[in-house]
Design an enzyme around this catalytic site. Structure first.
Site, PDB file in Angstrom:
ATOM      1  N   VAL A  83       0.698  -1.017  -0.019  1.00  0.00           N
ATOM      2  CA  VAL A  83       0.178   0.210   0.009  1.00  0.00           C
ATOM      3  C   VAL A  83       0.788   1.209   0.033  1.00  0.00           C
ATOM      4  O   VAL A  83       0.620   2.371  -0.901  1.00  0.00           O
ATOM      5  CB  VAL A  83      -0.782   0.003   1.463  1.00  0.00           C
ATOM      6  CG1 VAL A  83      -1.968   1.322   1.353  1.00  0.00           C
ATOM      7  CG2 VAL A  83      -1.836  -1.267   1.053  1.00  0.00           C
ATOM      8  N   VAL A 113     -11.416  -0.321   5.965  1.00  0.00           N
ATOM      9  CA  VAL A 113     -12.599  -1.209   5.900  1.00  0.00           C
ATOM     10  C   VAL A 113     -12.971  -1.312   4.321  1.00  0.00           C
ATOM     11  O   VAL A 113     -12.919  -0.126   3.743  1.00  0.00           O
ATOM     12  CB  VAL A 113     -13.621  -0.653   6.603  1.00  0.00           C
ATOM     13  CG1 VAL A 113     -15.008  -1.672   6.200  1.00  0.00           C
ATOM     14  CG2 VAL A 113     -13.610  -0.641   7.999  1.00  0.00           C
ATOM     15  N   ARG A 137      12.967  -2.014   6.436  1.00  0.00           N
ATOM     16  CA  ARG A 137      14.068  -2.582   5.343  1.00  0.00           C
ATOM     17  C   ARG A 137      14.610  -1.791   4.399  1.00  0.00           C
ATOM     18  O   ARG A 137      14.220  -1.563   3.489  1.00  0.00           O
ATOM     19  CB  ARG A 137      13.983  -3.942   4.865  1.00  0.00           C
ATOM     20  CG  ARG A 137      13.647  -5.210   5.680  1.00  0.00           C
ATOM     21  CD  ARG A 137      13.034  -6.287   4.982  1.00  0.00           C
ATOM     22  NE  ARG A 137      11.585  -5.887   5.133  1.00  0.00           N
ATOM     23  CZ  ARG A 137      10.703  -6.892   4.702  1.00  0.00           C
ATOM     24  NH1 ARG A 137      11.335  -8.046   4.274  1.00  0.00           N
ATOM     25  NH2 ARG A 137       9.374  -6.480   4.430  1.00  0.00           N
ATOM     26  N   LYS A 190     -13.192  -5.103  11.039  1.00  0.00           N
ATOM     27  CA  LYS A 190     -13.933  -4.152  10.081  1.00  0.00           C
ATOM     28  C   LYS A 190     -15.466  -4.177  10.645  1.00  0.00           C
ATOM     29  O   LYS A 190     -15.930  -2.911  10.714  1.00  0.00           O
ATOM     30  CB  LYS A 190     -13.998  -4.618   8.878  1.00  0.00           C
ATOM     31  CG  LYS A 190     -12.655  -4.700   8.088  1.00  0.00           C
ATOM     32  CD  LYS A 190     -12.541  -5.619   6.981  1.00  0.00           C
ATOM     33  CE  LYS A 190     -11.116  -5.524   6.193  1.00  0.00           C
ATOM     34  NZ  LYS A 190     -10.821  -6.366   5.270  1.00  0.00           N
ATOM     35  N   ASP A 210     -10.109 -10.524  10.730  1.00  0.00           N
ATOM     36  CA  ASP A 210     -10.073  -9.532   9.817  1.00  0.00           C
ATOM     37  C   ASP A 210     -11.445  -8.815   9.728  1.00  0.00           C
ATOM     38  O   ASP A 210     -11.683  -7.600  10.038  1.00  0.00           O
ATOM     39  CB  ASP A 210      -9.530  -9.837   8.445  1.00  0.00           C
ATOM     40  CG  ASP A 210      -9.362  -8.536   7.587  1.00  0.00           C
ATOM     41  OD1 ASP A 210      -8.553  -7.755   7.169  1.00  0.00           O
ATOM     42  OD2 ASP A 210     -10.498  -8.669   6.705  1.00  0.00           O
TER      43      ASP A 210
END
Lengths: 429, 429
Positions: free
Chosen positions: B16, B133, B48, B206, B202
């Site tokens: 993302v 969401v 990283r 939401k 998950d």
């Protein structure tokens, strides 16, 4: 929490206005909590003051809308009169007298949106109009806020419930246009004079608003190509079914492939049954939005009706009241891209053409030659004949509307073509 | 237009974050026009630092996220790290140092949303999280703004793409759970450890976020009843099809009939094929919202992925930047209704129960008696038998989960009931 209430003037108290007033009363505590201050109905301008209006204090009723918006203590004007005048003057007057405006007026916004936005900005007021497009479906706010960091390339939607009801009836029952329209009228889905709906004017106004917001440019009603759906026949539905399609009246706003212009149009079109818009039934609305990063989004819901439209109005009312309390403004017009609107001839899509032709050898070759000469590539041809007459159904690959128009003109001149039974665009693939 | 750019710190540069950075660079002019000021990527915190990051100035990369959010010149922090810590501390630190926050962190918001909202408010900053969401689908903004004048009664949705992909495969190909999971993993739809998705964690996060916003109350992850979908079998799909249904993992948030409490739950459920959620294929998400005035709305789109999630993040970024320029704030937490969250036992719905029973006379009468004793009314029963074994499929009318649980416990004690093959709720009617 501030205790002086925000004052709201309601212009119009018909199907939508009476619902707005009702919810403002019955849900006053919720609105207070969500806004951060009480909100009070300070006046209701109507044309017919004698009509009984349940739940509205008769002392609030006035026939003098101008005096109401000029009172000077009004924070927000809710305009649900519709039409160009007196709505336009009243909205402008509201801005001049320190009120923000929530409007459901698609015709006015499609015609004069830029001027109204400028008036709002000049006076530091808000102009919100979620209810102007697709009723309760949140569409304006997602487009102008949620997708504000994305690049919208296409908006494709069913934005008129009346015509969707009629087309859905024709599809499911095999009824003709008039029969389906009569049923829609009887059930209250179509008005006594259905012109604005069935000729696509209503959808075209919404397309203008959506295109402007989606592409950050100005699109006026006059920029929108418009074809109504009164000439869609049961035979068209039969042809559509043979292709695995149905027929919907679509509003389509597109960015050109080169990104340098946009188009906006409303017309009946075939779409595949597998497309989510194909399963939008009755008077529901649904809008597909295709954008660069988000991909394909769809928004679905009731596109009209008193309560759904009131829901959209009240959502805007809460936002505008919050802005008033914050001393801030919501997003204004965003037209910075200044992309021009191209004429219909430059639209590129696929076509389904039904021809009545002579049933003799060589006709297909003649017809195919005409398509080739105009640079329109044929995808499929279906030929059927009986009693010396034959029909030829041609589905093209993507071509410009200008090329297709040229092709059809040339086809009409062929001796072997008795008539062009129908031309319909094929979308949603 | 102001020329000093708004400075953005990006925490996390994975799938993302890298898309957020890319779009901020490639669409810089659009963002400037829409915000009203330039927006500048001022720093990118990563774990990283050696990894090659195309299009990002290496000088912006840092491993010290804390120092970045403490710099003092950051206007907006974009948090796309995920997980509870260090995200929570970084977000709080951002508020303390004058930055608003855009987050995609569902787990954190479901657990500590109230405290984070309070921290934002204490420091006069914004906390936006559309991306938390259903990825790109505008859902938080429509719920908390567009429907701010309405009363939401129900949110019913597919909010996890991985499990929808798996269930869709099982439905379309007849595959078992493990086979479908393997395919999802191979195609990148499921993570190496799919627990968070397939066990419903998950989706439950939401559901907590959606329920809180929809009902203006506080709902935490722990309040959400959760059942994963690992035990759904090919036989369940066969049963569903016999009822004209399919199976989806649903997040369901409901206001109780008396309006005095709410429930939130995630579990597999049968829904009719005619329900719009039934046709949500592959990894897409879709959420139905039922509200008093607006009626039934649906929002559909890609629920995950780098670019779609980045679209939602950037929409929020534009809003938060505009608020910064205006000196205002967007809507904060709205939890004024203080509605309690009821336990699962109080949920009322329909059930589909498959029993393995002895194939002898009187079994149905025994079973029916148990249902009656627990106040669970039977809608339909289907009996089939072979080789001395029989199966009994019972579909109930609406009953409380507690009554159903009591019924099933009693059924298990019957000599004639060899086993309870499956229990599944039936929704969406």
């Amino acid at each position: 929490m501030r205790t002086r209430p925000l004052k709201v003037a309601l212009l119009g108290c018909g199907v939508v206005g009476s619902e707005v007033a009702r919810i403002m009363t019955t849900h006053a505590d919720d609105l207070t909590a969500r806004i951060g201050a009480p909100v009070e109905l300070a006046g209701v301008a109507v044309r017919r003051p004698d009509r009984v209006r349940v739940g509205i204090d008769p002392a609030l009723i006035t026939t003098d809308a101008t005096a109401l918006v000029k009172r000077g203590d009004i924070d927000v004007v809710v305009e649900v009169i519709g039409g160009i005048e007196p709505a336009r003057t009243l909205i402008t007057t509201a801005f001049e007298h320190g009120a923000s405006v929530v409007s459901a007026n698609k015709a006015l916004l499609a015609q004069d949106g830029a001027a109204l936005h400028k008036a709002a900005e000049d006076h530091g007021e808000d102009l919100y109009y979620e209810a102007a497009v697709a009723g309760a479906i949140p569409l304006i706010r997602p487009l102008r806020e949620s997708l504000a960091g994305d690049k919208v390339n296409r908006v494709l939607g069913i934005v008129n419930g009346t015509t969707n009801f009629i087309l859905d009836k024709m599809d499911s029952s095999g009824a003709g246009y008039q029969e389906a329209l009569d049923e829609a009228t009887a059930l209250g889905y179509a008005e006594a004079d259905p012109t604005a709906d069935v000729e696509g004017f209503d959808a075209a106004a919404k397309a203008a608003i959506l295109a402007g917001i989606a592409f950050h440019t100005r699109v006026r009603l006059d920029d929108v190509y418009r074809e109504g759906m009164t000439e869609v026949t049961a035979a068209d539905f039969a042809s559509a079914r043979q292709m695995g399609c149905t027929i919907k009246l679509l509003a389509i706003c597109e960015r050109a492939a080169d990104g340098e212009s946009v188009t906006a149009r409303v017309h009946p079109a075939m779409i595949p049954l597998s497309h989510p818009l194909a399963s939008v039934r009755e008077a529901y609305n649904a809008v597909f939005v295709e954008s660069e990063a988000a991909g394909r989004l769809m928004f679905y819901g009731p596109g009209a009706g008193g309560a759904p439209t009131a829901s959209a109005v009240l959502g805007d009312l809460v936002a505008v009241c919050r802005n008033k309390l914050n001393g801030s403004n919501g997003p204004g017009e965003s037209a910075y891209t200044r992309l021009p609107v191209s004429p219909m001839g430059e639209v590129v899509t696929r076509y389904h053409i039904s021809l009545d032709v002579a049933d003799k050898p060589g006709v297909l070759a003649q017809v195919a030659t005409v398509f080739a000469e105009h640079g329109v590539s044929i995808d499929t041809v279906r030929q059927s004949g009986k009693d010396g007459e034959a029909s030829l159904v041609v589905v093209t690959h993507r071509a410009s509307d200008a090329s297709l128009t040229g092709t059809v003109e040339a086809l009409r001149k062929l001796d072997t073509v008795r008539g062009v039974a129908s031309i319909m665009r094929v979308e949603g693939e």
